[in-house]
Enzyme design. Structure first.
Site, PDB file in Angstrom:
ATOM      1  N   CYS A  71      24.363   1.002  44.422  1.00 39.26           N
ATOM      2  CA  CYS A  71      22.961   0.478  45.529  1.00 39.26           C
ATOM      3  C   CYS A  71      22.797  -0.981  45.513  1.00 39.26           C
ATOM      4  CB  CYS A  71      21.466   1.381  44.872  1.00 39.26           C
ATOM      5  SG  CYS A  71      20.400   0.254  44.237  1.00 39.26           S
ATOM      6  N   GLU A  72      22.610  -1.072  46.738  1.00 36.36           N
ATOM      7  CA  GLU A  72      23.214  -2.852  47.051  1.00 36.36           C
ATOM      8  C   GLU A  72      21.301  -2.966  46.228  1.00 36.36           C
ATOM      9  OE1 GLU A  72      21.363  -2.876  51.828  1.00 36.36           O
ATOM     10  OE2 GLU A  72      23.501  -2.940  51.588  1.00 36.36           O
ATOM     11  N   HIS A  73      20.811  -2.970  46.149  1.00 35.65           N
ATOM     12  CA  HIS A  73      19.103  -2.630  46.022  1.00 35.65           C
ATOM     13  C   HIS A  73      18.829  -3.237  44.410  1.00 35.65           C
ATOM     14  CE1 HIS A  73      17.198  -0.623  49.576  1.00 35.65           C
ATOM     15  NE2 HIS A  73      17.812  -1.701  50.025  1.00 35.65           N
ATOM     16  N   HIS A  74      19.277  -2.482  43.987  1.00 36.99           N
ATOM     17  CA  HIS A  74      19.470  -2.836  42.121  1.00 36.99           C
ATOM     18  C   HIS A  74      20.555  -3.154  41.931  1.00 36.99           C
ATOM     19  CE1 HIS A  74      16.240  -0.133  43.589  1.00 36.99           C
ATOM     20  NE2 HIS A  74      15.103  -1.175  42.476  1.00 36.99           N
ATOM     21  N   GLN A 112      23.598   4.689  50.952  1.00 35.64           N
ATOM     22  CA  GLN A 112      23.830   5.617  51.180  1.00 35.64           C
ATOM     23  C   GLN A 112      23.919   6.860  52.357  1.00 35.64           C
ATOM     24  OE1 GLN A 112      22.914   9.511  48.680  1.00 35.64           O
ATOM     25  NE2 GLN A 112      23.858  10.785  50.383  1.00 35.64           N
ATOM     26  N   HIS A 140      21.573   9.375  42.361  1.00 35.88           N
ATOM     27  CA  HIS A 140      20.853   7.609  42.092  1.00 35.88           C
ATOM     28  C   HIS A 140      20.592   7.021  41.142  1.00 35.88           C
ATOM     29  CE1 HIS A 140      21.729   6.771  46.509  1.00 35.88           C
ATOM     30  NE2 HIS A 140      22.158   8.115  46.518  1.00 35.88           N
ATOM     31  N   CYS A 142      19.122   4.453  40.319  1.00 36.26           N
ATOM     32  CA  CYS A 142      18.229   3.617  40.564  1.00 36.26           C
ATOM     33  C   CYS A 142      16.525   4.830  40.338  1.00 36.26           C
ATOM     34  CB  CYS A 142      18.129   2.696  41.999  1.00 36.26           C
ATOM     35  SG  CYS A 142      18.229   3.623  43.326  1.00 36.26           S
TER      36      CYS A 142
END
Length: 179
Positions: A71-74, A112, A140, A142
Site C-alpha cells: 500500500c502506498e500509504h504505509h 487497490q 491489507h 495496514c
C-alpha cells in the site's frame, strides 16, 4: 536503499551492527527492489507481442490470480487475488500475459482501487476488447497489523468497461462465474 534501511534500524532503536542485523539493510533493499519491480516494466514489454487473431467473441476469464502489493500509504503488504475477464474483438491475449499484467501493476506502491483500474484499462488497451471486467479482493496488513487491527476484513474492488459496464447480462455472467 541499503543506507536508508540502516537508518530505519537505528531509528527504531536497533543496532544495525549486531549479528542478526548486519546483512539486514542489504537484504531489505533487495526485497524492496523486488517488491517494486513493476516500476521497471512497461505494458509492451510484459505483453511481448502475445496477441493472437481469433474469431472468438465469448468471454475469456482468468480467476484467482494471486497478487502481492504494497500500500502506498504505509508501505505494508496487501495480498489477494484478481479475476480478469474480457470479450475478445478479433484478438486474444496469451494467457500468462494476463497474470503478468496483474503482477506488473501490483509490484508498485499502490492502492487497490487504482490497481483494479490499471489492470482493466491495460487489458482493454492491449486487446481492443469489446469489454473488460476486473475484480480484485485482498487483505491489507495496514488494517490488520495497525490502526483498527481487524483480521477478517476483505476489500473487494471492481472495474467494468465496455460490455461489462453497459450490458447487465454480461456483468451478471461475469460475476456469477466468480461464485
Amino acid at each position: 536503499m541499503k543506507d536508508a534501511f540502516t537508518s530505519i534500524l537505528r531509528a527504531v532503536g536497533e543496532n544495525p551492527d549486531r549479528e542478526g542485523l548486519r546483512d539486514t539493510p542489504e537484504r531489505a533493499a533487495k526485497a524492496m527492489s523486488y517488491l517494486t519491480k513493476g516500476y521497471g516494466q512497461t505494458l509492451d514489454e510484459v505483453v511481448n507481442g502475445a496477441l493472437f487473431d481469433s474469431d472468438n467473441s465469448e468471454m475469456v476469464l482468468v480467476k484467482d490470480i494471486e497478487l502481492y502489493s504494497l500500500c502506498e500509504h504505509h508501505m505494508l503488504p496487501f495480498v489477494g487475488k484478481a479475476h480478469v475477464a474480457y470479450i475478445p474483438s478479433g484478438r486474444v491475449l496469451g494467457l500468462s500475459k494476463i497474470a503478468r499484467i496483474v503482477d506488473m501493476y501490483a509490484r508498485r506502491l499502490q492502492i487497490q482501487e487504482n490497481l483494479t483500474k490499471q489492470i482493466a484499462d491495460s487489458i482493454m488497451e492491449v486487446t481492443g476488447a469489446a469489454g473488460v471486467g476486473v475484480v480484485v479482493e485482498a487483505q491489507h496488513m495496514c488494517m490488520m497489523m495497525r490502526g483498527v487491527e481487524k483480521q477478517n476484513g476483505l476489500m473487494k474492488t471492481s472495474m467494468m468497461l465496455g460490455l461489462f459496464r453497459n450490458n447487465p447480462a454480461t456483468r451478471t455472467e461475469f460475476l456469477s462465474l466468480l461464485r
